[in-house]
Design a protein around this motif. Structure first.
Motif, PDB file in Angstrom:
ATOM      1  N   MET A   1      33.101  -1.371 -13.946  1.00  0.00           N
ATOM      2  CA  MET A   1      33.427  -1.829 -12.617  1.00  0.00           C
ATOM      3  C   MET A   1      34.175  -0.721 -11.883  1.00  0.00           C
ATOM      4  O   MET A   1      35.007  -0.019 -12.439  1.00  0.00           O
ATOM      5  CB  MET A   1      34.278  -3.094 -12.688  1.00  0.00           C
ATOM      6  CG  MET A   1      34.664  -3.534 -11.307  1.00  0.00           C
ATOM      7  SD  MET A   1      35.826  -4.895 -11.017  1.00  0.00           S
ATOM      8  CE  MET A   1      36.140  -5.695 -12.507  1.00  0.00           C
ATOM      9  N   ALA A   2      33.887  -0.598 -10.596  1.00  0.00           N
ATOM     10  CA  ALA A   2      34.537   0.412  -9.765  1.00  0.00           C
ATOM     11  C   ALA A   2      36.032   0.132  -9.642  1.00  0.00           C
ATOM     12  O   ALA A   2      36.447  -1.015  -9.516  1.00  0.00           O
ATOM     13  CB  ALA A   2      33.907   0.438  -8.377  1.00  0.00           C
ATOM     14  N   LYS A   3      36.813   1.177  -9.686  1.00  0.00           N
ATOM     15  CA  LYS A   3      38.262   1.059  -9.524  1.00  0.00           C
ATOM     16  C   LYS A   3      38.758   1.887  -8.348  1.00  0.00           C
ATOM     17  O   LYS A   3      39.947   2.082  -8.175  1.00  0.00           O
ATOM     18  CB  LYS A   3      38.975   1.500 -10.807  1.00  0.00           C
ATOM     19  CG  LYS A   3      38.661   0.613 -11.986  1.00  0.00           C
ATOM     20  CD  LYS A   3      39.220  -0.769 -11.787  1.00  0.00           C
ATOM     21  CE  LYS A   3      38.914  -1.653 -12.988  1.00  0.00           C
ATOM     22  NZ  LYS A   3      39.367  -3.001 -12.833  1.00  0.00           N
ATOM     23  N   ALA A   4      37.815   2.392  -7.547  1.00  0.00           N
ATOM     24  CA  ALA A   4      38.157   3.162  -6.361  1.00  0.00           C
ATOM     25  C   ALA A   4      37.060   2.954  -5.322  1.00  0.00           C
ATOM     26  O   ALA A   4      35.914   2.680  -5.669  1.00  0.00           O
ATOM     27  CB  ALA A   4      38.298   4.640  -6.690  1.00  0.00           C
ATOM     28  N   VAL A   5      37.438   3.069  -4.057  1.00  0.00           N
ATOM     29  CA  VAL A   5      36.502   2.872  -2.954  1.00  0.00           C
ATOM     30  C   VAL A   5      36.725   3.972  -1.937  1.00  0.00           C
ATOM     31  O   VAL A   5      37.871   4.291  -1.592  1.00  0.00           O
ATOM     32  CB  VAL A   5      36.727   1.492  -2.279  1.00  0.00           C
ATOM     33  CG1 VAL A   5      35.741   1.276  -1.155  1.00  0.00           C
ATOM     34  CG2 VAL A   5      36.653   0.371  -3.289  1.00  0.00           C
ATOM     35  N   ILE A   6      35.642   4.551  -1.435  1.00  0.00           N
ATOM     36  CA  ILE A   6      35.717   5.529  -0.348  1.00  0.00           C
ATOM     37  C   ILE A   6      35.450   4.775   0.940  1.00  0.00           C
ATOM     38  O   ILE A   6      34.465   4.039   1.046  1.00  0.00           O
ATOM     39  CB  ILE A   6      34.712   6.666  -0.552  1.00  0.00           C
ATOM     40  CG1 ILE A   6      35.034   7.399  -1.863  1.00  0.00           C
ATOM     41  CG2 ILE A   6      34.736   7.622   0.635  1.00  0.00           C
ATOM     42  CD1 ILE A   6      33.967   8.352  -2.309  1.00  0.00           C
ATOM     43  N   ILE A   7      36.332   4.956   1.916  1.00  0.00           N
ATOM     44  CA  ILE A   7      36.288   4.178   3.149  1.00  0.00           C
ATOM     45  C   ILE A   7      36.179   5.105   4.361  1.00  0.00           C
ATOM     46  O   ILE A   7      36.876   6.115   4.438  1.00  0.00           O
ATOM     47  CB  ILE A   7      37.578   3.342   3.307  1.00  0.00           C
ATOM     48  CG1 ILE A   7      37.790   2.441   2.097  1.00  0.00           C
ATOM     49  CG2 ILE A   7      37.542   2.526   4.597  1.00  0.00           C
ATOM     50  CD1 ILE A   7      39.185   1.863   2.007  1.00  0.00           C
ATOM     51  N   GLY A   8      35.351   4.724   5.298  1.00  0.00           N
ATOM     52  CA  GLY A   8      35.285   5.367   6.604  1.00  0.00           C
ATOM     53  C   GLY A   8      35.095   4.279   7.648  1.00  0.00           C
ATOM     54  O   GLY A   8      34.323   3.351   7.425  1.00  0.00           O
ATOM     55  N   ILE A   9      35.812   4.359   8.745  1.00  0.00           N
ATOM     56  CA  ILE A   9      35.665   3.354   9.795  1.00  0.00           C
ATOM     57  C   ILE A   9      35.395   4.036  11.130  1.00  0.00           C
ATOM     58  O   ILE A   9      35.817   5.173  11.342  1.00  0.00           O
ATOM     59  CB  ILE A   9      36.905   2.431   9.900  1.00  0.00           C
ATOM     60  CG1 ILE A   9      38.167   3.226  10.188  1.00  0.00           C
ATOM     61  CG2 ILE A   9      37.067   1.601   8.652  1.00  0.00           C
ATOM     62  CD1 ILE A   9      39.372   2.360  10.503  1.00  0.00           C
ATOM     63  N   PRO A  10      34.690   3.357  12.030  1.00  0.00           N
ATOM     64  CA  PRO A  10      34.413   3.931  13.346  1.00  0.00           C
ATOM     65  C   PRO A  10      35.715   4.312  14.059  1.00  0.00           C
ATOM     66  O   PRO A  10      36.712   3.589  13.995  1.00  0.00           O
ATOM     67  CB  PRO A  10      33.702   2.796  14.094  1.00  0.00           C
ATOM     68  CG  PRO A  10      33.089   1.959  13.020  1.00  0.00           C
ATOM     69  CD  PRO A  10      34.073   2.030  11.879  1.00  0.00           C
ATOM     70  N   GLY A  11      35.704   5.465  14.680  1.00  0.00           N
ATOM     71  CA  GLY A  11      36.877   5.947  15.403  1.00  0.00           C
ATOM     72  C   GLY A  11      37.810   6.764  14.536  1.00  0.00           C
ATOM     73  O   GLY A  11      38.720   7.413  15.041  1.00  0.00           O
ATOM     74  N   GLU A  12      37.620   6.739  13.224  1.00  0.00           N
ATOM     75  CA  GLU A  12      38.421   7.518  12.289  1.00  0.00           C
ATOM     76  C   GLU A  12      37.503   8.601  11.715  1.00  0.00           C
ATOM     77  O   GLU A  12      36.550   8.291  11.003  1.00  0.00           O
ATOM     78  CB  GLU A  12      38.955   6.619  11.169  1.00  0.00           C
ATOM     79  CG  GLU A  12      39.706   7.318  10.082  1.00  0.00           C
ATOM     80  CD  GLU A  12      41.014   7.929  10.555  1.00  0.00           C
ATOM     81  OE1 GLU A  12      41.297   9.067  10.143  1.00  0.00           O
ATOM     82  OE2 GLU A  12      41.735   7.285  11.327  1.00  0.00           O
ATOM     83  N   ALA A  13      37.782   9.843  12.031  1.00  0.00           N
ATOM     84  CA  ALA A  13      36.882  10.930  11.636  1.00  0.00           C
ATOM     85  C   ALA A  13      36.821  11.145  10.133  1.00  0.00           C
ATOM     86  O   ALA A  13      35.780  11.479   9.585  1.00  0.00           O
ATOM     87  CB  ALA A  13      37.307  12.229  12.323  1.00  0.00           C
ATOM     88  N   GLY A  14      37.930  10.935   9.445  1.00  0.00           N
ATOM     89  CA  GLY A  14      37.993  11.242   8.023  1.00  0.00           C
ATOM     90  C   GLY A  14      37.517  10.124   7.123  1.00  0.00           C
ATOM     91  O   GLY A  14      37.254   9.008   7.552  1.00  0.00           O
ATOM     92  N   LEU A  15      37.397  10.468   5.850  1.00  0.00           N
ATOM     93  CA  LEU A  15      37.118   9.497   4.803  1.00  0.00           C
ATOM     94  C   LEU A  15      38.376   9.332   3.971  1.00  0.00           C
ATOM     95  O   LEU A  15      39.188  10.260   3.855  1.00  0.00           O
ATOM     96  CB  LEU A  15      35.975   9.969   3.900  1.00  0.00           C
ATOM     97  CG  LEU A  15      34.601  10.097   4.546  1.00  0.00           C
ATOM     98  CD1 LEU A  15      33.590  10.623   3.528  1.00  0.00           C
ATOM     99  CD2 LEU A  15      34.139   8.773   5.107  1.00  0.00           C
ATOM    100  N   TRP A  16      38.530   8.160   3.370  1.00  0.00           N
ATOM    101  CA  TRP A  16      39.730   7.837   2.608  1.00  0.00           C
ATOM    102  C   TRP A  16      39.329   7.294   1.246  1.00  0.00           C
ATOM    103  O   TRP A  16      38.352   6.553   1.121  1.00  0.00           O
ATOM    104  CB  TRP A  16      40.546   6.792   3.367  1.00  0.00           C
ATOM    105  CG  TRP A  16      41.013   7.319   4.681  1.00  0.00           C
ATOM    106  CD1 TRP A  16      40.298   7.340   5.858  1.00  0.00           C
ATOM    107  CD2 TRP A  16      42.247   7.944   4.964  1.00  0.00           C
ATOM    108  NE1 TRP A  16      41.037   7.928   6.846  1.00  0.00           N
ATOM    109  CE2 TRP A  16      42.251   8.311   6.321  1.00  0.00           C
ATOM    110  CE3 TRP A  16      43.371   8.223   4.198  1.00  0.00           C
ATOM    111  CZ2 TRP A  16      43.315   8.945   6.923  1.00  0.00           C
ATOM    112  CZ3 TRP A  16      44.448   8.850   4.794  1.00  0.00           C
ATOM    113  CH2 TRP A  16      44.405   9.209   6.155  1.00  0.00           C
ATOM    114  N   LEU A  17      40.102   7.643   0.223  1.00  0.00           N
ATOM    115  CA  LEU A  17      39.893   7.142  -1.120  1.00  0.00           C
ATOM    116  C   LEU A  17      40.975   6.121  -1.432  1.00  0.00           C
ATOM    117  O   LEU A  17      42.172   6.455  -1.448  1.00  0.00           O
ATOM    118  CB  LEU A  17      39.958   8.281  -2.143  1.00  0.00           C
ATOM    119  CG  LEU A  17      39.894   7.853  -3.614  1.00  0.00           C
ATOM    120  CD1 LEU A  17      38.542   7.232  -3.923  1.00  0.00           C
ATOM    121  CD2 LEU A  17      40.178   9.039  -4.513  1.00  0.00           C
ATOM    122  N   ALA A  18      40.575   4.877  -1.648  1.00  0.00           N
ATOM    123  CA  ALA A  18      41.508   3.830  -2.058  1.00  0.00           C
ATOM    124  C   ALA A  18      41.395   3.682  -3.571  1.00  0.00           C
ATOM    125  O   ALA A  18      40.355   3.269  -4.081  1.00  0.00           O
ATOM    126  CB  ALA A  18      41.171   2.510  -1.361  1.00  0.00           C
TER     127      ALA A  18
END
Length: 70
Positions: A1-18
């Motif tokens: 099972m995944a224990k991390a998620v990469i997130i990107g949202i409109p209006g936010e240029a970068g990607l984030w690792l949760a």
């Protein structure tokens, strides 16, 4: 099972690792295939893999109250 998620949202240029185990969110500098997927996102594309629920909300307070705003 995944224990991390990469997130990107409109209006936010970068990607984030949760990191779900550590309880942290860190900005990413994508490379390789992740950079390719990120460039498709910048062109308006959407990339989803192994995520079965995701909702963007205006604030943590909204999420913690149990509401999903539009």
């Amino acid at each position: 099972m995944a224990k991390a998620v990469i997130i990107g949202i409109p209006g936010e240029a970068g990607l984030w690792l949760a990191d779900l185990n550590a309880g942290t969110v860190t900005q990413l500098s994508p490379t390789g295939d992740l950079a390719t997927a990120s460039s498709l996102r910048k062109a308006g594309g959407t990339f989803v893999k192994s995520v079965d629920f995701a909702v963007a909300v205006s604030s943590a307070q909204v999420a913690l109250s149990g509401h999903v705003d539009g």
